[in-house]
Write a protein that holds these residues in place. Structure first.
Motif, PDB file in Angstrom:
ATOM      1  N   UNK A  51      45.774  43.350  33.356  1.00 23.13           N
ATOM      2  CA  UNK A  51      44.921  43.966  32.346  1.00 23.13           C
ATOM      3  C   UNK A  51      43.449  43.734  32.670  1.00 23.13           C
ATOM      4  N   UNK A  52      43.106  42.494  33.001  1.00 26.92           N
ATOM      5  CA  UNK A  52      41.707  42.171  33.310  1.00 26.92           C
ATOM      6  C   UNK A  52      41.209  42.971  34.509  1.00 26.92           C
ATOM      7  N   UNK A  53      42.048  43.079  35.545  1.00 28.31           N
ATOM      8  CA  UNK A  53      41.658  43.847  36.737  1.00 28.31           C
ATOM      9  C   UNK A  53      41.377  45.302  36.390  1.00 28.31           C
ATOM     10  N   UNK A  54      42.215  45.871  35.549  1.00 29.02           N
ATOM     11  CA  UNK A  54      42.061  47.284  35.195  1.00 29.02           C
ATOM     12  C   UNK A  54      40.718  47.550  34.535  1.00 29.02           C
ATOM     13  N   UNK A  55      40.169  46.538  33.839  1.00 28.08           N
ATOM     14  CA  UNK A  55      38.942  46.730  33.086  1.00 28.08           C
ATOM     15  C   UNK A  55      37.691  46.243  33.814  1.00 28.08           C
ATOM     16  N   UNK A  56      37.837  45.783  35.042  1.00 27.90           N
ATOM     17  CA  UNK A  56      36.693  45.316  35.823  1.00 27.90           C
ATOM     18  C   UNK A  56      36.189  46.413  36.749  1.00 27.90           C
ATOM     19  N   UNK A  58      35.481  47.836  40.248  1.00 26.94           N
ATOM     20  CA  UNK A  58      36.225  47.501  41.459  1.00 26.94           C
ATOM     21  C   UNK A  58      35.578  46.404  42.305  1.00 26.94           C
ATOM     22  N   UNK A  59      34.257  46.426  42.422  1.00 29.08           N
ATOM     23  CA  UNK A  59      33.586  45.427  43.270  1.00 29.08           C
ATOM     24  C   UNK A  59      33.623  44.027  42.689  1.00 29.08           C
ATOM     25  N   UNK A  60      34.043  43.883  41.430  1.00 31.72           N
ATOM     26  CA  UNK A  60      34.111  42.572  40.788  1.00 31.72           C
ATOM     27  C   UNK A  60      35.535  42.029  40.723  1.00 31.72           C
ATOM     28  N   UNK A  61      36.501  42.790  41.225  1.00 27.92           N
ATOM     29  CA  UNK A  61      37.897  42.396  41.039  1.00 27.92           C
ATOM     30  C   UNK A  61      38.277  41.158  41.837  1.00 27.92           C
ATOM     31  N   UNK A  62      37.743  41.013  43.038  1.00 21.30           N
ATOM     32  CA  UNK A  62      38.032  39.767  43.753  1.00 21.30           C
ATOM     33  C   UNK A  62      37.097  38.692  43.211  1.00 21.30           C
ATOM     34  N   UNK A  63      37.641  37.556  42.750  1.00 24.65           N
ATOM     35  CA  UNK A  63      36.836  36.600  41.990  1.00 24.65           C
ATOM     36  C   UNK A  63      36.090  35.598  42.849  1.00 24.65           C
ATOM     37  N   UNK A  64      35.136  34.936  42.222  1.00 26.32           N
ATOM     38  CA  UNK A  64      34.532  33.723  42.750  1.00 26.32           C
ATOM     39  C   UNK A  64      35.312  32.534  42.190  1.00 26.32           C
ATOM     40  N   UNK A  65      35.047  31.346  42.712  1.00 25.24           N
ATOM     41  CA  UNK A  65      35.696  30.150  42.169  1.00 25.24           C
ATOM     42  C   UNK A  65      35.348  29.964  40.694  1.00 25.24           C
ATOM     43  N   UNK A  66      34.121  30.302  40.339  1.00 27.96           N
ATOM     44  CA  UNK A  66      33.707  30.197  38.941  1.00 27.96           C
ATOM     45  C   UNK A  66      34.517  31.155  38.067  1.00 27.96           C
ATOM     46  N   UNK A  67      34.744  32.385  38.538  1.00 25.81           N
ATOM     47  CA  UNK A  67      35.575  33.341  37.809  1.00 25.81           C
ATOM     48  C   UNK A  67      36.993  32.795  37.613  1.00 25.81           C
ATOM     49  N   UNK A  68      37.521  32.193  38.668  1.00 27.69           N
ATOM     50  CA  UNK A  68      38.879  31.652  38.644  1.00 27.69           C
ATOM     51  C   UNK A  68      38.997  30.547  37.591  1.00 27.69           C
ATOM     52  N   UNK A  69      38.027  29.662  37.565  1.00 29.85           N
ATOM     53  CA  UNK A  69      38.062  28.575  36.585  1.00 29.85           C
ATOM     54  C   UNK A  69      37.942  29.114  35.167  1.00 29.85           C
ATOM     55  N   UNK A  70      37.111  30.129  34.983  1.00 34.81           N
ATOM     56  CA  UNK A  70      36.958  30.715  33.645  1.00 34.81           C
ATOM     57  C   UNK A  70      38.264  31.340  33.160  1.00 34.81           C
ATOM     58  N   UNK A  71      38.915  32.141  34.004  1.00 34.39           N
ATOM     59  CA  UNK A  71      40.146  32.810  33.581  1.00 34.39           C
ATOM     60  C   UNK A  71      41.299  31.826  33.430  1.00 34.39           C
ATOM     61  N   UNK A 217      42.610  41.917  50.137  1.00 35.86           N
ATOM     62  CA  UNK A 217      42.954  42.297  48.764  1.00 35.86           C
ATOM     63  C   UNK A 217      42.148  43.495  48.280  1.00 35.86           C
ATOM     64  N   UNK A 218      40.981  43.694  48.859  1.00 42.64           N
ATOM     65  CA  UNK A 218      40.194  44.859  48.458  1.00 42.64           C
ATOM     66  C   UNK A 218      40.844  46.182  48.870  1.00 42.64           C
ATOM     67  N   UNK A 219      41.827  46.105  49.777  1.00 44.40           N
ATOM     68  CA  UNK A 219      42.608  47.308  50.090  1.00 44.40           C
ATOM     69  C   UNK A 219      43.242  47.853  48.808  1.00 44.40           C
ATOM     70  N   UNK A 220      43.678  46.947  47.946  1.00 46.40           N
ATOM     71  CA  UNK A 220      44.230  47.340  46.654  1.00 46.40           C
ATOM     72  C   UNK A 220      43.137  47.533  45.611  1.00 46.40           C
ATOM     73  N   UNK A 221      42.218  46.587  45.545  1.00 42.60           N
ATOM     74  CA  UNK A 221      41.237  46.577  44.460  1.00 42.60           C
ATOM     75  C   UNK A 221      40.255  47.750  44.516  1.00 42.60           C
ATOM     76  N   UNK A 222      39.930  48.224  45.720  1.00 42.93           N
ATOM     77  CA  UNK A 222      38.922  49.271  45.864  1.00 42.93           C
ATOM     78  C   UNK A 222      39.509  50.653  46.119  1.00 42.93           C
ATOM     79  N   UNK A 223      40.832  50.759  46.128  1.00 43.28           N
ATOM     80  CA  UNK A 223      41.462  52.055  46.427  1.00 43.28           C
ATOM     81  C   UNK A 223      41.023  53.119  45.424  1.00 43.28           C
TER      82      UNK A 223
END
Length: 312
Positions: A51-56, A58-71, A217-223
């Protein structure tokens, strides 16, 4: 201000006690049983969801470590690059010797770096305590979950019933393969076949910096147009204390295991699973029922987007 890249032990202990409900963690031995219990509770409280990916963007879908800790700390969850990266940061902060690895997804063509997992080293195997260098695979972010860590030091290993599937891990041509049992394999199946088993992915245990998986992973995220994975709901959760798991795939509500809260008429006794088609008008509420930590705003937006893609 510096971004947060890791957890302290105190932060990890607090999270496991307060959010995962494992009150004994502060004094727990870092053994197999503790590892298994944390894996199980992460799959309950930090759901696999797109769900979160669908609403981001595309260029923000692969996370940073900070994003990972937040989610992770918020129990929002996500897909493998978030949940398994978070699991690695959490378990490392608790004192486990752990690193992330990457898998090749095997379908019509092989796609590298498409699934992130974790490997834990040095935890004694209760079924083989004399092993010199035990390695356990931990994967808390799969639509086809593993009920416990996989002992990579004594393959092949078969899980007889996991989310309605028989899952096997075995060496083949210098790589570890994750295999799903094929009841009726056909030449045009999506995945290649090996001795009557579908090859889902293959990997080795070499440590990988999570950030190095971004291009794969951007092969999927940016398609563009988006792939099926980003057009409809993909959610999985294994509620703690239950002997059943719950998942959504598009409008299908699925239960796996025993004693699940679904009409017995839908249940396949041989497969220990059932599927229920949910009407569009009930879908959003039904997802909230089984995935209460999702962001309501994101879920509403994702629901509206799926309806647009269906032309409704």
């Amino acid at each position: 201000m510096a971004t947060k890249q890791c957890l302290t032990r105190g932060e990890a202990v607090k999270f496991v006690k307060e959010k995962l409900g494992l009150n004994t963690i502060e004094d727990a031995t870092l053994d197999y049983h503790t590892l298994r219990e944390i894996q199980r509770r992460l799959m309950s409280e930090v759901p696999f969801q797109n769900v979160s990916l669908m609403m981001m963007p595309p260029e923000k879908r692969f996370p940073t470590a900070e994003d990972v800790l937040t989610s992770g700390l918020s129990l929002l969850g996500g897909t493998c690059e978030r949940n398994n990266w978070f699991a690695c940061l959490l378990l490392k902060a608790l004192g486990f010797n752990i690193h992330n690895i990457a898998a090749i997804y095997c379908s019509e063509r092989e796609l590298a770096d498409m699934h992130m997992m974790c490997v834990v080293r040095g935890v004694a195997d209760p079924d083989d305590p004399q092993i010199a260098d035990p390695l356990f695979l931990v994967d808390v972010a799969s639509g086809f979950p593993l009920p416990r860590p996989v002992p990579l030091h004594r393959l092949p290993v078969t899980f007889p019933e996991t989310a309605g599937l028989r899952v096997r891990f075995a060496w083949h041509e210098d790589m570890i393969h994750r295999l799903h049992y094929c009841k009726d394999p056909r030449p045009d199946e999506k995945h290649p076949s090996l001795d009557g088993w579908q090859v889902i992915m293959k990997f080795n245990t070499s440590p990988r910096d999570p950030a190095s998986l971004k291009d794969g992973m951007n092969v999927t995220f940016l398609a563009d147009p988006p792939l099926d994975f980003l057009k409809s709901f993909r959610l999985f959760r294994w509620p703690h204390g239950k002997d059943w798991a719950v998942a959504f795939r598009d409008n299908e509500l699925m239960f796996f295991g025993e004693n699940f809260p679904a009409p017995t008429s839908n249940k396949d006794e041989n497969e220990r699973k059932c599927k229920i088609l949910i009407e569009d008008s009930e879908l959003e509420a039904k997802i909230r029922e089984y995935f209460p930590t999702l962001c309501p705003k994101q879920l509403k937006g994702a629901f509206n987007r799926t309806m647009e893609l269906k032309g409704k």
